[in-house]
Write an enzyme that holds these catalytic residues in place. Structure first.
Site, short mmCIF file in Angstrom:
data_model
loop_
_atom_site.label_atom_id
_atom_site.label_comp_id
_atom_site.label_asym_id
_atom_site.label_seq_id
_atom_site.Cartn_x
_atom_site.Cartn_y
_atom_site.Cartn_z
N GLN A 114 0.84 -1.20 0.00
CA GLN A 114 0.00 0.00 0.00
C GLN A 114 0.88 1.25 0.00
O GLN A 114 0.38 2.35 -0.17
CB GLN A 114 -0.88 0.02 1.24
N ASP A 117 6.18 4.69 -1.17
CA ASP A 117 7.55 5.17 -0.91
C ASP A 117 8.65 4.50 -1.74
O ASP A 117 9.79 4.95 -1.71
CB ASP A 117 7.87 5.05 0.59
N HIS A 132 -1.39 1.28 -4.17
CA HIS A 132 -1.83 2.69 -4.09
C HIS A 132 -0.92 3.59 -4.90
O HIS A 132 -0.84 4.80 -4.66
CB HIS A 132 -1.88 3.15 -2.64
N CYS A 140 -1.80 8.07 -16.51
CA CYS A 140 -2.94 8.53 -17.32
C CYS A 140 -4.19 7.84 -16.81
O CYS A 140 -4.21 6.61 -16.67
CB CYS A 140 -2.73 8.18 -18.79
N1 APR Z 1 6.20 -2.94 12.82
C1 APR Z 1 4.99 -3.54 12.82
N2 APR Z 1 3.80 -2.85 12.81
C2 APR Z 1 3.90 -1.51 12.83
C3 APR Z 1 5.13 -0.81 12.89
C4 APR Z 1 6.33 -1.59 12.88
N3 APR Z 1 7.54 -1.04 12.90
N4 APR Z 1 4.87 0.53 12.90
C5 APR Z 1 3.52 0.65 12.88
N5 APR Z 1 2.94 -0.57 12.83
C6 APR Z 1 1.51 -0.90 12.69
C7 APR Z 1 0.55 0.08 13.38
O1 APR Z 1 0.32 -0.33 14.70
C8 APR Z 1 -0.70 -0.06 12.51
O2 APR Z 1 -1.50 -1.16 12.93
O3 APR Z 1 1.22 -0.77 11.30
C9 APR Z 1 -0.14 -0.40 11.12
C10 APR Z 1 -0.17 0.78 10.14
O4 APR Z 1 -1.51 1.02 9.83
P1 APR Z 1 -1.95 2.37 9.08
O5 APR Z 1 -1.28 3.52 9.68
O6 APR Z 1 -3.44 2.36 9.04
O7 APR Z 1 -1.33 2.19 7.62
P2 APR Z 1 -1.88 1.30 6.41
O8 APR Z 1 -2.61 0.11 6.90
O9 APR Z 1 -0.78 1.09 5.48
O10 APR Z 1 -2.94 2.34 5.75
C11 APR Z 1 -3.57 1.98 4.59
O11 APR Z 1 -4.52 4.17 4.32
O12 APR Z 1 -4.20 6.38 4.59
C12 APR Z 1 -4.28 5.40 3.65
O13 APR Z 1 -3.36 5.32 1.49
C13 APR Z 1 -3.03 5.25 2.83
O14 APR Z 1 -1.92 3.24 2.10
C14 APR Z 1 -2.51 3.87 3.21
C15 APR Z 1 -3.76 3.17 3.66
#
Ligand code: APR
Length: 267
Positions: A114, A117, A132, A140
């Site tokens: 997702q 980066d 994403h 496009c």
């Molecule tokens: N190791 C393991 N887990 C981790 C770590 C780590 N070092 N750091 C954070 N986490 C966990 C957090 O506790 C959380 O449960 O990773 C999870 C990250 O969740 P989100 O912040 O919701 O990110 P993500 O699931 O990728 O979000 C999905 O939402 O905002 C949109 O487009 C954006 O791609 C993103 C999508």
């Protein structure tokens, strides 16, 4: 924890077609905040999250205005993009390298991320599906053609008063990153679903698993597929969809799994 790490290594070695799914959590140890964790971007900037929900509507309604604001260094869009700060400058961490290592060992067949980066590719992973999109590309919206930052001279287009940028097919070009409310590009959906249907093991790393349609991928797998979560905290998948959770940091757990898997593979 050690037992679960050993179990995960054995499950990976036994797997015929193992894949990994990743989220923002795998990049926090590289210095990029996640979204919904305690120090998450949305947790800390709820107004920015609200703004993020408007961007796609804005783009659809008036792509010219979208680009004018996107390229305005003082515009609200560049403030939103500035939150993503120096993403392009950070380096992969041990979690990214461990997944690349598992791919090299032939144990992992692909990574569906997702994250925008590009850190999986920087760590050496070859088969990466950016669910994403990617921060270093444009797309496009008609033909899904991707363009690199070199291929699209936005400043020149802006100076010539030719915004929004158009593709040779006539479609409008946008940032490749998928905004809230924007459909996932069809080629990405197809590739990701194919991997989910094909896999007999799914390693889910660093995602809260609350954002759809990505979070539906674990529900598409065959009933015999083993689903392993590695996350700092339980998610809606835990105890329902996943077989087990290894709770902790991906940058600490994944290298251990790769090391054990290598030992098992060498016999
Ligand atoms: N190791 C393991 N887990 C981790 C770590 C780590 N070092 N750091 C954070 N986490 C966990 C957090 O506790 C959380 O449960 O990773 C999870 C990250 O969740 P989100 O912040 O919701 O990110 P993500 O699931 O990728 O979000 C999905 O939402 O905002 C949109 O487009 C954006 O791609 C993103 C999508």
């Amino acid at each position: 924890m050690e037992d679960l790490i050993q179990r995960a290594a054995q499950d990976l070695i036994k797997a015929r077609y193992g894949i990994a799914l990743t989220g923002a959590g795998i990049s926090t140890e590289s210095g990029i905040p996640d979204f919904r964790g305690p120090d998450g971007i949305w947790t800390k900037n709820p107004e920015a999250e609200m703004k993020a929900y408007e961007v796609y509507e804005q783009f659809k309604t008036n792509p010219k205005a979208y680009w004018e604001e996107r390229l305005d260094p003082h515009g609200s869009m560049s403030r939103l993009f500035s939150i993503f700060g120096e993403i392009g400058k950070v380096q992969p961490n041990c979690g990214h390298y461990a997944l690349a290592e598992l791919e090299k060992m032939g144990v992992l067949k692909s990574v569906i991320t997702q994250n925008v980066d590009g850190l999986h590719q920087k760590a050496g992973s070859k088969k990466v599906i950016e669910y994403h999109g990617g921060i270093d590309k444009f797309r496009c919206i008609e033909c899904n053609r991707r363009l690199s930052t070199e291929e699209l001279n936005l400043e020149k287009i802006k100076i010539e008063g030719k915004l929004p940028p158009y593709c040779q097919c006539g479609g409008v070009i946008k940032d490749d990153g998928v905004f809230f409310g924007e459909p996932i590009p069809s080629d990405v959906v197809e590739k990701s679903q194919r991997e989910a249907w094909k896999c007999d093991l799914m390693l889910i790393c660093g995602t809260s698993a609350v954002v759809y349609p990505f979070a539906s991928l674990p529900q598409m797998v065959s009933p015999s597929t083993i689903i392993i979560e590695i996350n700092s905290e339980p998610t809606p998948l835990t105890g329902r969809i996943s077989d087990y959770l290894i709770q902790g940091k991906t940058g600490e757990i994944l290298p251990k799994i790769a090391e054990r898997a290598e030992k098992i593979q060498k016999g």
